[in-house]
Design a protein around this motif. Structure first.
Motif, PDB file in Angstrom:
ATOM      1  N   LEU A 183       6.099 -15.466   4.967  1.00  7.30           N
ATOM      2  CA  LEU A 183       6.714 -14.189   4.604  1.00  7.30           C
ATOM      3  C   LEU A 183       6.962 -14.101   3.105  1.00  7.30           C
ATOM      4  O   LEU A 183       6.751 -13.055   2.484  1.00  7.30           O
ATOM      5  CB  LEU A 183       8.035 -14.019   5.369  1.00  7.30           C
ATOM      6  N   ILE A 184       7.416 -15.209   2.521  1.00  6.48           N
ATOM      7  CA  ILE A 184       7.676 -15.225   1.075  1.00  6.48           C
ATOM      8  C   ILE A 184       6.373 -15.046   0.298  1.00  6.48           C
ATOM      9  O   ILE A 184       6.332 -14.349  -0.726  1.00  6.48           O
ATOM     10  CB  ILE A 184       8.378 -16.539   0.680  1.00  6.48           C
ATOM     11  N   ARG A 185       5.295 -15.656   0.795  1.00  7.41           N
ATOM     12  CA  ARG A 185       4.011 -15.517   0.117  1.00  7.41           C
ATOM     13  C   ARG A 185       3.545 -14.066   0.065  1.00  7.41           C
ATOM     14  O   ARG A 185       2.943 -13.625  -0.919  1.00  7.41           O
ATOM     15  CB  ARG A 185       2.958 -16.367   0.851  1.00  7.41           C
ATOM     16  N   ALA A 197      -2.218  -5.873  -0.910  1.00 12.69           N
ATOM     17  CA  ALA A 197      -2.385  -4.432  -0.724  1.00 12.69           C
ATOM     18  C   ALA A 197      -3.757  -3.974  -1.206  1.00 12.69           C
ATOM     19  O   ALA A 197      -4.416  -3.151  -0.555  1.00 12.69           O
ATOM     20  CB  ALA A 197      -1.276  -3.683  -1.461  1.00 12.69           C
ATOM     21  N   LEU A 198      -4.232  -4.522  -2.336  1.00 13.54           N
ATOM     22  CA  LEU A 198      -5.538  -4.131  -2.849  1.00 13.54           C
ATOM     23  C   LEU A 198      -6.672  -4.599  -1.933  1.00 13.54           C
ATOM     24  O   LEU A 198      -7.691  -3.924  -1.789  1.00 13.54           O
ATOM     25  CB  LEU A 198      -5.735  -4.707  -4.257  1.00 13.54           C
ATOM     26  N   TYR A 199      -6.487  -5.766  -1.326  1.00 13.51           N
ATOM     27  CA  TYR A 199      -7.487  -6.268  -0.386  1.00 13.51           C
ATOM     28  C   TYR A 199      -7.391  -5.591   0.979  1.00 13.51           C
ATOM     29  O   TYR A 199      -8.265  -5.784   1.820  1.00 13.51           O
ATOM     30  CB  TYR A 199      -7.295  -7.774  -0.177  1.00 13.51           C
ATOM     31  N   HIS A 200      -6.310  -4.828   1.193  1.00 14.77           N
ATOM     32  CA  HIS A 200      -6.007  -4.305   2.531  1.00 14.77           C
ATOM     33  C   HIS A 200      -5.978  -5.460   3.536  1.00 14.77           C
ATOM     34  O   HIS A 200      -6.573  -5.401   4.624  1.00 14.77           O
ATOM     35  CB  HIS A 200      -7.042  -3.248   2.963  1.00 14.77           C
ATOM     36  N   GLY A 201      -5.292  -6.496   3.123  1.00 14.23           N
ATOM     37  CA  GLY A 201      -5.281  -7.720   3.918  1.00 14.23           C
ATOM     38  C   GLY A 201      -4.189  -7.785   4.961  1.00 14.23           C
ATOM     39  O   GLY A 201      -3.903  -8.873   5.483  1.00 14.23           O
ATOM     40  N   GLU A 202      -3.568  -6.644   5.279  1.00 18.48           N
ATOM     41  CA  GLU A 202      -2.456  -6.653   6.228  1.00 18.48           C
ATOM     42  C   GLU A 202      -2.849  -7.207   7.601  1.00 18.48           C
ATOM     43  O   GLU A 202      -2.083  -8.005   8.181  1.00 18.48           O
ATOM     44  CB  GLU A 202      -1.863  -5.240   6.378  1.00 18.48           C
ATOM     45  N   GLN A 234      -2.110 -14.285  10.677  1.00 19.27           N
ATOM     46  CA  GLN A 234      -1.611 -15.599  10.275  1.00 19.27           C
ATOM     47  C   GLN A 234      -0.128 -15.751  10.607  1.00 19.27           C
ATOM     48  O   GLN A 234       0.298 -16.794  11.130  1.00 19.27           O
ATOM     49  CB  GLN A 234      -1.854 -15.818   8.784  1.00 19.27           C
ATOM     50  N   LEU A 235       0.656 -14.698  10.310  1.00 18.76           N
ATOM     51  CA  LEU A 235       2.078 -14.761  10.641  1.00 18.76           C
ATOM     52  C   LEU A 235       2.272 -14.827  12.148  1.00 18.76           C
ATOM     53  O   LEU A 235       3.166 -15.540  12.641  1.00 18.76           O
ATOM     54  CB  LEU A 235       2.810 -13.546  10.062  1.00 18.76           C
ATOM     55  N   GLY A 236       1.449 -14.079  12.889  1.00 17.23           N
ATOM     56  CA  GLY A 236       1.548 -14.123  14.340  1.00 17.23           C
ATOM     57  C   GLY A 236       1.247 -15.512  14.892  1.00 17.23           C
ATOM     58  O   GLY A 236       1.922 -15.990  15.804  1.00 17.23           O
ATOM     59  N   ASP A 237       0.221 -16.178  14.307  1.00 16.69           N
ATOM     60  CA  ASP A 237      -0.113 -17.534  14.749  1.00 16.69           C
ATOM     61  C   ASP A 237       1.038 -18.495  14.461  1.00 16.69           C
ATOM     62  O   ASP A 237       1.360 -19.355  15.300  1.00 16.69           O
ATOM     63  CB  ASP A 237      -1.382 -18.021  14.050  1.00 16.69           C
TER      64      ASP A 237
END
Length: 575
Positions: free
Chosen positions: A227-229, A238-243, A249-252
């Motif tokens: 989360l901190i990362r 945001a630029l990569y639209h990496g949400e 990854q957070l879900g895993d």
């Protein structure tokens, strides 16, 4: 919950230092006061146990004067108990915070000393050091005090009430075959048997909690770090639209928390069934065992209640392990994490340095047969020789990944992997400007003067370097506190780093792609400022742009063959 000799030594290494430190007199005074209060609480419990007999005998005999007198006696005993209990908790909390503050300072100092924070991260030998300092030290101090004081109180309670229970319970006679056997103080033996069987059951049910608790803290820390990362890299994500990828990854990571938590829940459910059955049956067990003597007329109601109370105290003291099992599991997992952290930092502090650092007297910087390796031993560079004079400006070039930044880190003294020697002038003031400079959270004044103190520079000095580096628009924000690494663009951050260099005026300045986010015109301006404002600085730059070559006198070019470590070729640059 058994500990090996090595683990016991690690526990002692964690606990002992505070109690023999400069804080020892105040700490021991507070601890002795807490122990005295604990003994006072046990004494009041003994008095209340004796009160039980007199009070309930008065009820059975309908003796009103004694009944009324015992109510007044209970009132002042209860008030004394409350005062002792309140101040015991108050002093315990104060001692815990004093101990935690001392340990936090020592662990932070040890972690920061000799760049241990850097090397442990580079070598990946310890995970989540922030959690171990912030949370585990709190758990260690809190649970060590509560468990040790609880054990002491249980022992004192046991020895105080076992004599009472022995005498008030009397003997028990039963037949075994043709023999009559008399068991003196039979309630003591029943209490001991009850507690031993309960402790064995609780240990057998709950022993997996130690490893599960250890893993849970690690998984929680990994999730929190993820989360901190996202906060630290919000712009790039945001630029990569990496949400979606971040959510996956957070879900895993959260799934590992959930799976481990369900395992903890299953063990805790079984543990709670055992402890609650044990605790609830302990309420009626002494009455069942003592009832035959009561109904036979051997004891009165007061004696029965005194037996029940004394049995509860003895059984509770013997059940310390059962009552404290969850805390013991948490404490043990915490000790394992802190011992691992301590060992990792000690490993860094004591690991041999392949590269020797020495003080130079004749030159600002020299390299003697310097070789560089990766932490796994893979060679990067061999046989580097160099001598820089005051005011020399060196440009280092080469393909990406060949070891240019590693060379700068070795010269700066934070890369120990390799061989040879690096000599730096004894009075040298060095400053390192990486591609992405570190900007601490705080006022802009503090960010600009880092790592020096903001008070060392006057407002006119700060205003001047900001204006020279095209950051005049930030002058009005000097005393504004913010996370400037998020508020400033990459180009502004790099210009702020140059302003920092002009302000601190180092004798040796390292630039590692420090102008990569600047346009050509601003890059030329920054280098011109360095040359004009710091004519005597020894400058070492790593850059991919040929446009900065004219601000240097000498070029070092990395050259390497396939599967071979790099060598450095020295060549002059045109004036």
């Amino acid at each position: 919950m058994n500990a090996t000799p090595l683990q016991k030594h690690a526990v002692w290494q964690l606990i002992k230092p505070f109690w023999v430190s400069e804080e020892r007199w105040r700490a021991w005074t507070m601890l002795i006061a807490i122990v005295v209060l604990s003994l006072g609480l046990v004494y009041i419990s003994v008095q209340i146990n004796q009160w039980n007999q007199v009070f309930y005998d008065a009820l059975q005999n309908k003796n009103y004067p004694v009944f009324k007198a015992q109510l007044w006696r209970f009132t002042y005993l209860a008030l004394i108990f409350i005062v002792l209990a309140v101040y015991k908790i108050y002093l315990t909390q104060g001692l815990q915070m004093r101990w935690r503050r001392w340990m936090t300072e020592k662990f932070m100092g040890k972690w920061l000393a000799h760049q241990a924070y850097y090397h442990t991260e580079q070598q990946q030998i310890v995970d989540n050091p922030d959690q171990r300092i912030a949370e585990d030290l709190n758990v260690l101090t809190q649970y060590t005090l509560s468990l040790s004081l609880g054990l002491l109180s249980s022992l004192v309670t046991l020895f105080s009430f076992i004599d009472i229970l022995w005498h008030v319970s009397g003997p028990m006679t039963f037949a075994l075959g043709q023999h009559a056997i008399t068991l003196p103080g039979y309630m003591v033996w029943f209490a001991l048997l009850y507690a031993v069987l309960g402790s064995l059951l609780i240990w057998w049910v709950g022993k997996p909690l130690v490893m599960l608790g250890f893993n849970q803290e690690r998984y929680e820390a990994n999730f929190r770090f993820g989360l901190i990362r996202i906060r630290e890299n919000n712009d790039a994500i945001a630029l990569y639209h990496g949400e979606p990828r971040e959510a996956q990854q957070l879900g895993d990571r959260f799934d590992t928390i959930r799976s481990n938590w369900w395992a903890i829940m299953r063990i805790t459910r079984r543990l709670n069934i055992a402890t609650n059955f044990y605790g609830q049956f302990a309420i009626v067990f002494p009455l069942l065992v003592a009832a035959p003597r009561y109904f036979s007329g051997a004891i009165q109601m007061g004696g029965l209640m005194q037996i029940a109370s004394a049995f509860g105290q003895v059984q509770g003291a013997l059940s310390w392990f059962i009552d404290a099992f969850n805390d013991l599991a948490t404490w043990k997992a915490c000790v394992n994490r802190l011992a691992g952290f301590n060992a990792a930092v000690d490993q860094v502090h004591h690991q041999p340095r392949g590269i020797q650092l020495r003080q130079e007297t004749a030159h600002p910087l020299t390299l003697n047969n310097l070789s560089l390796n990766l932490p796994d031993g893979q060679p990067l560079l061999v046989g580097a020789e160099m001598t820089l004079q005051r005011g020399d400006r060196l440009l280092i070039v080469g393909p990406s990944g060949c070891g240019k930044s590693t060379l700068l880190r070795a010269i700066a003294g934070i890369w120990p992997y390799g061989a040879g020697a690096i000599g730096v002038a004894a009075n040298a003031n060095t400053l390192f400007l990486p591609q992405r400079s570190y900007i601490p959270i705080g006022t802009l004044r503090e960010a600009l003067s880092y790592p020096s103190l903001a008070s060392e520079y006057s407002d006119p000095q700060l205003m001047r370097v900001l204006e020279n580096c095209r950051l005049k628009h930030l002058q009005r924000w000097l005393d504004t506190s913010a996370n400037w690494s998020h508020r400033l663009s990459p180009g502004e951050q790099q210009r702020l780093a140059f302003a920092r260099a002009l302000l601190i005026r180092p004798s040796i300045l390292f630039l590692d792609e420090a102008t990569s986010a600047l346009d050509d015109e601003t890059e030329q301006l920054m280098y011109c400022l360095l040359v004009d404002e710091l004519p005597d600085v020894t400058l070492i730059s790593v850059a991919h742009r040929n446009s900065v070559a004219k601000y240097h006198q000498t070029c070092w070019r990395f050259s390497r063959g396939e599967d071979q470590p790099a060598r450095l070729a020295l060549s002059p640059l045109p004036a």
